[in-house]
Design a protein around this motif. Structure first.
Motif, short mmCIF file in Angstrom:
data_model
loop_
_atom_site.label_atom_id
_atom_site.label_comp_id
_atom_site.label_asym_id
_atom_site.label_seq_id
_atom_site.Cartn_x
_atom_site.Cartn_y
_atom_site.Cartn_z
N ARG A 186 -30.95 30.74 -34.48
CA ARG A 186 -29.49 30.65 -34.67
C ARG A 186 -28.88 31.80 -33.90
NH1 ARG A 186 -27.23 28.85 -40.49
NH2 ARG A 186 -26.22 27.20 -39.39
N ILE A 187 -27.88 31.49 -33.11
CA ILE A 187 -27.23 32.52 -32.29
C ILE A 187 -25.73 32.45 -32.55
CG2 ILE A 187 -26.82 33.33 -29.93
CD1 ILE A 187 -29.49 31.95 -29.20
N PHE A 188 -25.15 33.61 -32.82
CA PHE A 188 -23.72 33.72 -33.07
C PHE A 188 -23.14 34.78 -32.14
CE2 PHE A 188 -25.66 32.75 -37.17
CZ PHE A 188 -24.86 31.72 -37.65
N THR A 189 -21.90 34.63 -31.73
CA THR A 189 -21.23 35.77 -31.13
C THR A 189 -20.98 36.77 -32.26
OG1 THR A 189 -19.00 34.93 -31.48
CG2 THR A 189 -20.06 34.35 -29.37
N VAL A 190 -20.97 38.03 -31.93
CA VAL A 190 -20.73 39.06 -32.95
C VAL A 190 -19.38 38.82 -33.62
CG1 VAL A 190 -20.35 41.52 -33.32
CG2 VAL A 190 -22.22 40.76 -31.84
N LYS A 191 -18.40 38.49 -32.82
CA LYS A 191 -17.05 38.26 -33.36
C LYS A 191 -17.04 37.10 -34.35
CE LYS A 191 -13.77 38.68 -30.45
NZ LYS A 191 -12.82 38.51 -29.34
N ARG A 192 -17.71 36.00 -34.01
CA ARG A 192 -17.75 34.84 -34.91
C ARG A 192 -18.50 35.18 -36.19
NH1 ARG A 192 -21.38 29.73 -34.21
NH2 ARG A 192 -20.84 28.64 -36.10
N PHE A 193 -19.61 35.90 -36.06
CA PHE A 193 -20.40 36.26 -37.24
C PHE A 193 -19.60 37.15 -38.18
CE2 PHE A 193 -23.57 38.84 -39.50
CZ PHE A 193 -24.31 37.84 -40.08
N LEU A 194 -18.94 38.15 -37.64
CA LEU A 194 -18.19 39.10 -38.48
C LEU A 194 -16.90 38.52 -39.03
CD1 LEU A 194 -18.68 42.37 -36.42
CD2 LEU A 194 -19.89 41.66 -38.49
N ASN A 195 -16.31 37.55 -38.33
CA ASN A 195 -15.01 37.01 -38.74
C ASN A 195 -15.11 35.68 -39.47
OD1 ASN A 195 -13.61 39.17 -37.65
ND2 ASN A 195 -13.47 38.21 -35.65
N SER A 196 -16.30 35.31 -39.93
CA SER A 196 -16.42 34.04 -40.64
C SER A 196 -15.57 34.10 -41.91
CB SER A 196 -17.89 33.74 -40.97
OG SER A 196 -18.40 34.72 -41.84
N THR A 197 -15.25 32.95 -42.44
CA THR A 197 -14.30 32.87 -43.56
C THR A 197 -14.96 32.95 -44.93
OG1 THR A 197 -14.43 30.46 -43.51
CG2 THR A 197 -12.67 31.49 -42.21
N ASP A 198 -16.21 33.44 -45.01
CA ASP A 198 -16.89 33.48 -46.30
C ASP A 198 -16.55 34.72 -47.13
OD1 ASP A 198 -18.26 35.38 -44.84
OD2 ASP A 198 -20.12 34.25 -44.78
N ASN A 199 -15.69 35.60 -46.61
CA ASN A 199 -15.23 36.79 -47.33
C ASN A 199 -16.36 37.72 -47.76
OD1 ASN A 199 -12.46 36.12 -47.14
ND2 ASN A 199 -12.68 34.74 -48.87
N LEU A 200 -17.46 37.77 -47.02
CA LEU A 200 -18.57 38.66 -47.32
C LEU A 200 -18.55 39.84 -46.36
CD1 LEU A 200 -21.45 36.02 -47.69
CD2 LEU A 200 -20.09 37.06 -49.52
N ASN A 201 -19.01 41.01 -46.82
CA ASN A 201 -19.13 42.14 -45.91
C ASN A 201 -20.41 41.96 -45.09
OD1 ASN A 201 -21.38 43.33 -47.27
ND2 ASN A 201 -19.98 44.34 -48.70
N LEU A 202 -20.64 42.83 -44.14
CA LEU A 202 -21.78 42.69 -43.23
C LEU A 202 -23.11 42.63 -43.97
CD1 LEU A 202 -22.99 42.54 -40.42
CD2 LEU A 202 -22.85 45.03 -40.30
#
Length: 64
Positions: free
Chosen positions: A6-22
């Motif tokens: 699974r590959i995500f852009t950093v921006k997409r991973f950090l800005n997902s809408t699940d309201n979780l911290n890193l």
């Protein structure tokens, strides 16, 4: 043995809408058996060959 990635852009991973911290996001993927393999960083040097990465990427893998 084969791998699934699974590959995500950093921006997409950090800005997902699940309201979780890193830390919570990483633990969530760990519970699903995903292992953080690494981060591919885009090179910002514009001399010579142009970089093929458009953004920094986060890479996860797991056994399939």
């Amino acid at each position: 043995m084969s791998w699934q990635y699974r590959i995500f852009t950093v921006k997409r991973f950090l800005n997902s809408t699940d309201n979780l911290n890193l830390e919570e996001k990483l633990n969530k993927y760990g519970k699903e058996d995903w292992e953080l393999t690494g981060v591919l960083q885009r090179h910002y040097d514009t001399l010579g060959n142009q970089d093929k990465l458009e953004d920094d990427l986060i890479v996860f893998k797991k056994h399939s």
